[in-house]
Design a protein around this motif. Sequence first.
Motif, PDB file in Angstrom:
ATOM      1  N   GLU A  62       0.854  -1.198   0.000  1.00 33.70           N
ATOM      2  CA  GLU A  62       0.000   0.000   0.000  1.00 33.70           C
ATOM      3  C   GLU A  62       0.885   1.242   0.000  1.00 33.70           C
ATOM      4  O   GLU A  62       1.951   1.248   0.602  1.00 33.70           O
ATOM      5  N   ARG A  63       0.413   2.284  -0.664  1.00 35.64           N
ATOM      6  CA  ARG A  63       1.159   3.537  -0.626  1.00 35.64           C
ATOM      7  C   ARG A  63       1.037   4.142   0.783  1.00 35.64           C
ATOM      8  O   ARG A  63       0.002   4.002   1.443  1.00 35.64           O
ATOM      9  N   SER A  64       2.113   4.766   1.244  1.00 33.59           N
ATOM     10  CA  SER A  64       2.057   5.389   2.573  1.00 33.59           C
ATOM     11  C   SER A  64       2.925   6.636   2.556  1.00 33.59           C
ATOM     12  O   SER A  64       3.614   6.902   1.575  1.00 33.59           O
ATOM     13  N   GLU A  65       2.885   7.368   3.644  1.00 39.35           N
ATOM     14  CA  GLU A  65       3.715   8.567   3.767  1.00 39.35           C
ATOM     15  C   GLU A  65       5.190   8.216   3.604  1.00 39.35           C
ATOM     16  O   GLU A  65       5.933   8.894   2.911  1.00 39.35           O
ATOM     17  N   GLU A  66       5.562   7.115   4.273  1.00 34.03           N
ATOM     18  CA  GLU A  66       6.970   6.725   4.243  1.00 34.03           C
ATOM     19  C   GLU A  66       7.350   6.122   2.891  1.00 34.03           C
ATOM     20  O   GLU A  66       8.506   6.134   2.508  1.00 34.03           O
ATOM     21  N   GLN A  67       6.364   5.538   2.230  1.00 30.09           N
ATOM     22  CA  GLN A  67       6.662   4.849   0.977  1.00 30.09           C
ATOM     23  C   GLN A  67       5.769   5.352  -0.143  1.00 30.09           C
ATOM     24  O   GLN A  67       4.762   4.735  -0.494  1.00 30.09           O
ATOM     25  N   PRO A  68       6.127   6.515  -0.736  1.00 30.68           N
ATOM     26  CA  PRO A  68       5.380   6.963  -1.911  1.00 30.68           C
ATOM     27  C   PRO A  68       5.688   6.032  -3.098  1.00 30.68           C
ATOM     28  O   PRO A  68       6.754   5.414  -3.130  1.00 30.68           O
ATOM     29  N   LEU A  69       4.737   5.935  -4.018  1.00 30.13           N
ATOM     30  CA  LEU A  69       4.901   5.014  -5.157  1.00 30.13           C
ATOM     31  C   LEU A  69       4.675   5.747  -6.475  1.00 30.13           C
ATOM     32  O   LEU A  69       3.839   6.650  -6.554  1.00 30.13           O
ATOM     33  N   ALA A  70       5.403   5.336  -7.488  1.00 30.05           N
ATOM     34  CA  ALA A  70       5.253   5.981  -8.806  1.00 30.05           C
ATOM     35  C   ALA A  70       4.052   5.437  -9.556  1.00 30.05           C
ATOM     36  O   ALA A  70       3.373   6.165 -10.271  1.00 30.05           O
ATOM     37  N   MET A  71       3.777   4.162  -9.387  1.00 27.34           N
ATOM     38  CA  MET A  71       2.679   3.571 -10.163  1.00 27.34           C
ATOM     39  C   MET A  71       1.479   3.207  -9.297  1.00 27.34           C
ATOM     40  O   MET A  71       0.352   3.334  -9.729  1.00 27.34           O
ATOM     41  N   ASP A  72       1.737   2.772  -8.102  1.00 29.19           N
ATOM     42  CA  ASP A  72       0.677   2.530  -7.123  1.00 29.19           C
ATOM     43  C   ASP A  72      -0.464   1.699  -7.705  1.00 29.19           C
ATOM     44  O   ASP A  72      -1.568   2.202  -7.956  1.00 29.19           O
ATOM     45  N   LEU A  73      -0.199   0.423  -7.892  1.00 34.24           N
ATOM     46  CA  LEU A  73      -1.145  -0.449  -8.590  1.00 34.24           C
ATOM     47  C   LEU A  73      -2.464  -0.625  -7.840  1.00 34.24           C
ATOM     48  O   LEU A  73      -3.462  -1.027  -8.440  1.00 34.24           O
ATOM     49  N   LEU A  74      -2.465  -0.301  -6.546  1.00 39.30           N
ATOM     50  CA  LEU A  74      -3.704  -0.482  -5.783  1.00 39.30           C
ATOM     51  C   LEU A  74      -4.632   0.736  -5.865  1.00 39.30           C
ATOM     52  O   LEU A  74      -5.783   0.666  -5.451  1.00 39.30           O
ATOM     53  N   ALA A  75      -4.115   1.836  -6.398  1.00 40.76           N
ATOM     54  CA  ALA A  75      -4.948   3.046  -6.480  1.00 40.76           C
ATOM     55  C   ALA A  75      -5.956   2.931  -7.626  1.00 40.76           C
ATOM     56  O   ALA A  75      -5.791   2.134  -8.539  1.00 40.76           O
ATOM     57  N   GLU A  76      -6.983   3.737  -7.542  1.00 42.55           N
ATOM     58  CA  GLU A  76      -7.986   3.772  -8.612  1.00 42.55           C
ATOM     59  C   GLU A  76      -7.394   4.469  -9.838  1.00 42.55           C
ATOM     60  O   GLU A  76      -6.600   5.407  -9.704  1.00 42.55           O
ATOM     61  N   PRO A  77      -7.780   4.050 -11.038  1.00 45.37           N
ATOM     62  CA  PRO A  77      -7.333   4.749 -12.241  1.00 45.37           C
ATOM     63  C   PRO A  77      -7.736   6.227 -12.205  1.00 45.37           C
ATOM     64  O   PRO A  77      -8.755   6.593 -11.619  1.00 45.37           O
ATOM     65  N   ASP A  78      -6.894   7.034 -12.835  1.00 41.60           N
ATOM     66  CA  ASP A  78      -7.092   8.481 -12.814  1.00 41.60           C
ATOM     67  C   ASP A  78      -7.114   8.985 -14.258  1.00 41.60           C
ATOM     68  O   ASP A  78      -6.093   8.945 -14.945  1.00 41.60           O
ATOM     69  N   PHE A  79      -8.260   9.449 -14.699  1.00 44.37           N
ATOM     70  CA  PHE A  79      -8.391   9.907 -16.082  1.00 44.37           C
ATOM     71  C   PHE A  79      -8.554  11.419 -16.178  1.00 44.37           C
ATOM     72  O   PHE A  79      -9.130  11.929 -17.117  1.00 44.37           O
ATOM     73  N   THR A  80      -8.047  12.122 -15.165  1.00 41.85           N
ATOM     74  CA  THR A  80      -8.177  13.582 -15.210  1.00 41.85           C
ATOM     75  C   THR A  80      -7.286  14.210 -16.263  1.00 41.85           C
ATOM     76  O   THR A  80      -7.500  15.349 -16.672  1.00 41.85           O
ATOM     77  N   GLY A  81      -6.258  13.476 -16.691  1.00 41.71           N
ATOM     78  CA  GLY A  81      -5.356  14.023 -17.709  1.00 41.71           C
ATOM     79  C   GLY A  81      -4.490  15.148 -17.185  1.00 41.71           C
ATOM     80  O   GLY A  81      -3.935  15.927 -17.980  1.00 41.71           O
ATOM     81  N   ALA A  82      -4.327  15.238 -15.872  1.00 43.54           N
ATOM     82  CA  ALA A  82      -3.572  16.347 -15.294  1.00 43.54           C
ATOM     83  C   ALA A  82      -2.111  16.328 -15.727  1.00 43.54           C
ATOM     84  O   ALA A  82      -1.521  17.359 -16.047  1.00 43.54           O
ATOM     85  N   ALA A  83      -1.517  15.140 -15.735  1.00 41.24           N
ATOM     86  CA  ALA A  83      -0.104  15.036 -16.129  1.00 41.24           C
ATOM     87  C   ALA A  83       0.066  15.376 -17.597  1.00 41.24           C
ATOM     88  O   ALA A  83       1.040  16.022 -17.995  1.00 41.24           O
ATOM     89  N   PHE A  84      -0.885  14.930 -18.411  1.00 43.18           N
ATOM     90  CA  PHE A  84      -0.834  15.226 -19.853  1.00 43.18           C
ATOM     91  C   PHE A  84      -0.867  16.742 -20.076  1.00 43.18           C
ATOM     92  O   PHE A  84      -0.085  17.293 -20.863  1.00 43.18           O
ATOM     93  N   ALA A  85      -1.751  17.419 -19.355  1.00 46.63           N
ATOM     94  CA  ALA A  85      -1.859  18.881 -19.485  1.00 46.63           C
ATOM     95  C   ALA A  85      -0.575  19.555 -18.997  1.00 46.63           C
ATOM     96  O   ALA A  85      -0.054  20.474 -19.638  1.00 46.63           O
TER      97      ALA A  85
END
Lengths: 376, 542
Positions: free
Chosen positions: B148-171
Amino acid sequence: MTQTTPESTGTAPAPQGTLFLDGEAHAFQPGETILEVARRAGKTIPTLCHDPRLEPAGACRTCLVEIEGMRRLMPSCAMPATEGARVTLESARIDRHRKSLLGLYLTDHPEAETVAARRRPNLLLDMAERYEAPTDWPKMAPLRASRSGDTNPYIDFDAAACILCARCTRYCDEVESVSAISLAERAAQTTIATADSRSLLDTTCEMCGGCIDTCPTGAMAEKRPITLGAKHEQELTKVRTTCNFCGVGCQLDLNIDPEADAGRGRIVKVTSPPVGTTTNDGNLCVKGRFAYEFVHHNERLTEPLVRDEQGQLVPATWEEALARIAEGFGRVKERHGADSLAFVSSSRCTVEENYLVQKIARASMGTNNVHQCAAT
Amino acid sequence: MQPPSPPADDRSEMPHEVQTAGGLRPGVSAEVARRTGVPEAHVYGTSSFFHLLADPDTKVRVCTGLSCQLAGSHELLAQAQASGLPAKGCSCLAACDAPPAVLRDRRVLTEVTPADVEAAAGDWRRLVAAHAPDEASERRWRGHVGPERSEEQPLAMDLLAEPDFTGAAFAQAGAWGVERLVEELKASGLQGRGGAGFPAHIKWNAVSNEAETTRYVVLNADEGEPGTFKDREVLLRRPDLVVEGLAIAAQAIGAQDIYLYLRGEFELPWRTIEAAIATFQGNGHGTDLRFHLHAGHGAYICGEETALLEALEGKRGMPRLKPPFPTQVGLWGKPTLIHNVETIACVPAIVRHGGAWFRDLGRTEPGTKLYCISGHVVRPGTYELPLGVTLDELVAAAGGYVGELKAFSPGGASSGFLPAEQRDLPLDYGNLAKAGSMLGSAGLVVLNQDANLRDAALEQLRFFSAESCGQCAPCRIGTRFLEEAVERRKRQGVGPEALDQVAEIAWQMNEGSICGLGQAAPLPLTSALQYFPEDFAEDAAR
């Protein structure tokens, strides 16, 4: 021939460069590969999959060299010559590479006696001997499929002798644009195949036999010398001649068994002159490569024949025969006029011979009715 | 004038046509040749290269990868064949975390049991994995992931998180422009996650600086390295990251067309990525980009980037000579940016949080890494951990060892084997290379005291000799030679002389092969011989 100068075409002459082969400086032209520069300089680099008529494949791995700054051995056939490149053609590493590579090839290749039955040169075995490749590594039975049911009369494929250099398939694609054969399957089963493994007769194949000519091991070979039990190509006498099937003037080599037919000699097969030495560059068509049997055919005319009073053909001299023709033509012209005559020359005639045919038609017979059978 | 691209003689749809026609049966080459204009011999030659096209009557393929074999796949295959199923063995199906895996047509079934095979009663259509819960089929193939992602262990892909289609990174990437993006990639230290570990920013920069303006982005989702299944997990759980990463790449290098090459067995990941593209563009992001999905047809070698390009063009998947590299001469001869799924999936996080943030996620090398672990561990799965963790840390995340560690393969079959004594090596690109192995795709397989390394090596050699493309002799002949040498050694009464040529042929394969398959293929055997010579003795387990 007109000379074009750089000024007249507006393009600057391409600058030539210099690279180093085992420390010696050699000039090169842009677009040349390391192999081309080296061979021009008289250096020996072994190749199996290389044919100057084809795009480099770099697949046989025999031509690998060391290039300063590159960690891996690189295929000299595919590497462009670059300014200042320092290339090593001979080193302990390259020697070890050649020996072990050729030794590996031999584990997957039939014994010399077996490949001799192909009656074709075998560059792999020659090369293995020259570079003293190990010959005692365990042999493996080839898993490549041949096309045993292929009843075509000319081209025989023995997959066991094939080293998958793909010269035949690339030739069929790149030179002939026929694409009758392809690499098929993969891994140890990789082979040369037609679609659904059909006979070449049931494909786009035009039987040019270029696959045989380019094959370095005799996996592709002429069928007739094999089925007739002819001598090996090395024991035959090569006679360079001009193909007389059409006016192109392709050069070909008649391979003659001098002892056959009670010492009169017999054509056993036709091979291509080496690539780059003749205008047809080793390319031939089905007629040039395979239609030589008429030479020794027992119905072949070897002297003029004219009909006697009973209408039977009997031997005659050339003078008698030509006089008979002139007399007959003259009779027709007298009775029906010159335009009742027409002249069609054979596609086997040269340009000069065609010129003479039209000269007979126009100047001596007085008609413009003249044609050449290869014209459409 | 620039040639049209794809060119007029584009034959990329040809293999698909053969698949639609039911595979390579007599007459199909002629039919497809008529329809596509591709010479018949090429249709045949190309289709016969790909197992799923060449052999359409084999409807059941049992994975013979190492982890599946440890779970009894050989016995399962024998049972399937005896029961009348049209079954054969096959190479790794990227389901090492739920073995044994079976391919039914193009659907991967996991944890198939003898009871499942028995229940099918010889009818391949009835073969199902009884363990699968009755829910959406897409969920069935999801394995264990963590942590699980945590404060101590941030994750780049975080496979357990919900998909994010906001396109924020693309913008954000659009606002940055290519120069800043390449700078951030450089700062991130992102290395290609497909196996080679090549710095990503160099590729982006190279393609951007090519004079040719028609450029392509290609996604390598031909995951096939035995022991590896992380890309599958990314595609199933976070396809949003892949789509957004691809869009960012295309926008940056000025490409309009994005080609996604998924291995043919990825029927389920295909659906998730297809849906993700629709959602992403449906939200109004990257609507001018064209995504093209291409299915592979069963050939491990197509995971090699230039073989993949050949396959994408509808040809036999035979690697090209390098140089030139795909960044210069790629798909249809155009500059091409080609990345592995995981590499691309790291891009959105790098854009959102910055290159420095990503770099700091790693321990000995930059970033987090998806480690796949299978074999003798409690909870095989995909674990996103700092690059450079040790085997023990990784296995701790996977619930611990089953039995006692004897050996491990750190990065797929191509990485060979390492002994238990090297368990403290940081699992990263540099340290494993120094140890004569490689991180590769980070598909780790753990072997306990029951394993015989001669037999394990033999399985890997069988894999390589079956998957060699056949183009160059060192690999085509060498892989088979090594396989047969070990088989000879296994025979009663054959001494160590059976392996006399191994060292020299391994050297030749490494020096002489065109691509990484042949170069790496001897490693399982040479490393097993180096570390476990006793496993090759006469009386070793047979």
